[in-house]
Design a protein around this motif. Structure first.
Motif, PDB file in Angstrom:
ATOM      1  N   TYR A  60      55.131  37.369  25.124  1.00 17.10           N
ATOM      2  CA  TYR A  60      53.935  36.760  26.520  1.00 17.10           C
ATOM      3  C   TYR A  60      53.060  37.861  27.157  1.00 17.10           C
ATOM      4  N   PHE A  61      51.852  37.300  27.674  1.00 21.01           N
ATOM      5  CA  PHE A  61      50.966  38.286  27.328  1.00 21.01           C
ATOM      6  C   PHE A  61      50.015  37.788  28.970  1.00 21.01           C
ATOM      7  N   CYS A  62      50.368  38.858  29.385  1.00 27.33           N
ATOM      8  CA  CYS A  62      49.277  39.056  31.347  1.00 27.33           C
ATOM      9  C   CYS A  62      47.774  39.239  31.381  1.00 27.33           C
ATOM     10  N   ALA A  63      47.575  39.029  31.487  1.00 26.39           N
ATOM     11  CA  ALA A  63      46.021  39.686  31.696  1.00 26.39           C
ATOM     12  C   ALA A  63      45.307  39.443  32.211  1.00 26.39           C
ATOM     13  N   SER A  64      43.917  39.506  32.513  1.00 23.84           N
ATOM     14  CA  SER A  64      43.213  40.263  34.333  1.00 23.84           C
ATOM     15  C   SER A  64      41.916  40.668  33.586  1.00 23.84           C
ATOM     16  N   SER A  65      40.807  39.958  34.094  1.00 25.60           N
ATOM     17  CA  SER A  65      39.051  40.088  34.328  1.00 25.60           C
ATOM     18  C   SER A  65      38.447  40.355  35.330  1.00 25.60           C
ATOM     19  N   ALA A  66      37.175  41.719  35.533  1.00 23.22           N
ATOM     20  CA  ALA A  66      36.639  41.438  36.571  1.00 23.22           C
ATOM     21  C   ALA A  66      36.131  40.523  36.969  1.00 23.22           C
ATOM     22  N   GLY A  67      35.524  40.547  35.986  1.00 24.17           N
ATOM     23  CA  GLY A  67      34.976  38.009  36.077  1.00 24.17           C
ATOM     24  C   GLY A  67      34.675  37.448  34.765  1.00 24.17           C
ATOM     25  N   LEU A  68      34.455  36.443  34.598  1.00 23.45           N
ATOM     26  CA  LEU A  68      34.883  35.553  33.323  1.00 23.45           C
ATOM     27  C   LEU A  68      34.047  36.513  32.631  1.00 23.45           C
ATOM     28  N   PRO A  69      35.409  36.472  31.419  1.00 23.10           N
ATOM     29  CA  PRO A  69      35.123  36.940  30.495  1.00 23.10           C
ATOM     30  C   PRO A  69      33.425  36.259  29.455  1.00 23.10           C
ATOM     31  N   ALA A  70      32.741  35.540  29.636  1.00 22.27           N
ATOM     32  CA  ALA A  70      31.542  35.363  29.086  1.00 22.27           C
ATOM     33  C   ALA A  70      30.829  36.144  29.706  1.00 22.27           C
ATOM     34  N   ASN A  71      30.532  36.974  30.640  1.00 19.27           N
ATOM     35  CA  ASN A  71      29.962  37.993  31.878  1.00 19.27           C
ATOM     36  C   ASN A  71      30.060  38.943  31.217  1.00 19.27           C
ATOM     37  N   THR A  72      32.188  39.019  31.468  1.00 15.68           N
ATOM     38  CA  THR A  72      32.322  40.565  31.573  1.00 15.68           C
ATOM     39  C   THR A  72      32.981  41.406  30.372  1.00 15.68           C
ATOM     40  N   GLY A  73      32.765  40.359  29.360  1.00 17.14           N
ATOM     41  CA  GLY A  73      33.508  41.163  28.877  1.00 17.14           C
ATOM     42  C   GLY A  73      34.623  41.539  27.924  1.00 17.14           C
TER      43      GLY A  73
END
Lengths: 116, 110
Positions: A90-103
């Protein structure tokens, strides 16, 4: 370098037991995710979380699963009444913004769940 | 219908050669495409992403996108044994997350 941390790295449980997997996302990130990867299979999306609520979930994420952000830093995945087929990484992930926007999604090292 | 398709491999190339990894997708609405590398037992790590048709280069890596053909590829120049891993194609299908392909296993022979 900031990183996503996950605990435990490996958990063994008996079928029917409840497990909680914990994650600390990168501190200034706003979007949080859980993915799972059954051994030898692809990375599958479970759920995304934003602004203290689920923003998207897959068909895998049924009533057996729940997520919570109990405080300002932790993000948890609870699996109730575990089944043999829940055995996976099980992987947790985080992003600063939506993947489509921030990559970029930043992934933790994963929690391996083994259900006996 | 699978959303993201990749040849599982293994793709075997000699050290120093160009490795070409391919991915096709079914959702014409996809706007953003990502290549992740995953070593055995490890988590995925982003190599590069591409939004526009054409080529995008980053060091030894080049991503190529052709939205009309629903095709995205990754070229790895001067392949090294340390590049041996599974390469995951992922895309944003309009959901607030990424959808991953099954990955292509690359083996770079010394």
């Amino acid at each position: 370098e900031p990183e996503v941390t996950q605990t435990p790295s490996h958990q063994v449980t008996q079928m029917g037991q409840e497990v909680i997997l914990r994650c600390v996302p990168i501190s200034n990130h706003l979007y949080f995710y859980w993915y799972r990867q059954i051994l030898g299979q692809k990375v599958e999306f479970l759920v995304s979380f934003y602004n203290n609520e689920i923003s998207e979930k897959s068909e895998i994420f049924d009533d057996q699963f729940s997520v919570e952000r109990p405080d300002g830093s932790n993000f948890t995945l609870k699996i109730r009444s575990t089944k043999l087929e829940d055995s996976a990484m099980y992987f947790c992930a985080s992003s600063a913004g939506l993947p489509a926007n921030t990559g970029e999604l930043f992934f933790g090292e994963g929690s391996r769940l083994t259900v006996l | 219908q699978k959303e993201v398709e990749q040849n599982s491999g293994p793709l075997s190339v000699p050290e120093g050669a160009i490795a070409s990894l391919n991915c096709t997708y079914s959702d014409r609405g996809s706007q953003s495409f990502f290549w992740y590398r995953q070593y055995s037992g490890k988590s995925p790590e982003l190599i590069m992403f591409i939004y526009s048709n054409g080529d995008k280069e980053d060091g030894r890596f080049t991503a190529q996108l052709n939205k009309a053909s629903q095709y995205v590829s990754l070229l790895i120049r001067d392949s090294q044994p340390s590049d041996s891993a599974t390469y995951l194609c992922a895309l944003d299908t309009g959901r607030r997350a990424l959808t991953f392909g099954s990955g292509t296993r690359l083996q770079v022979q010394p």
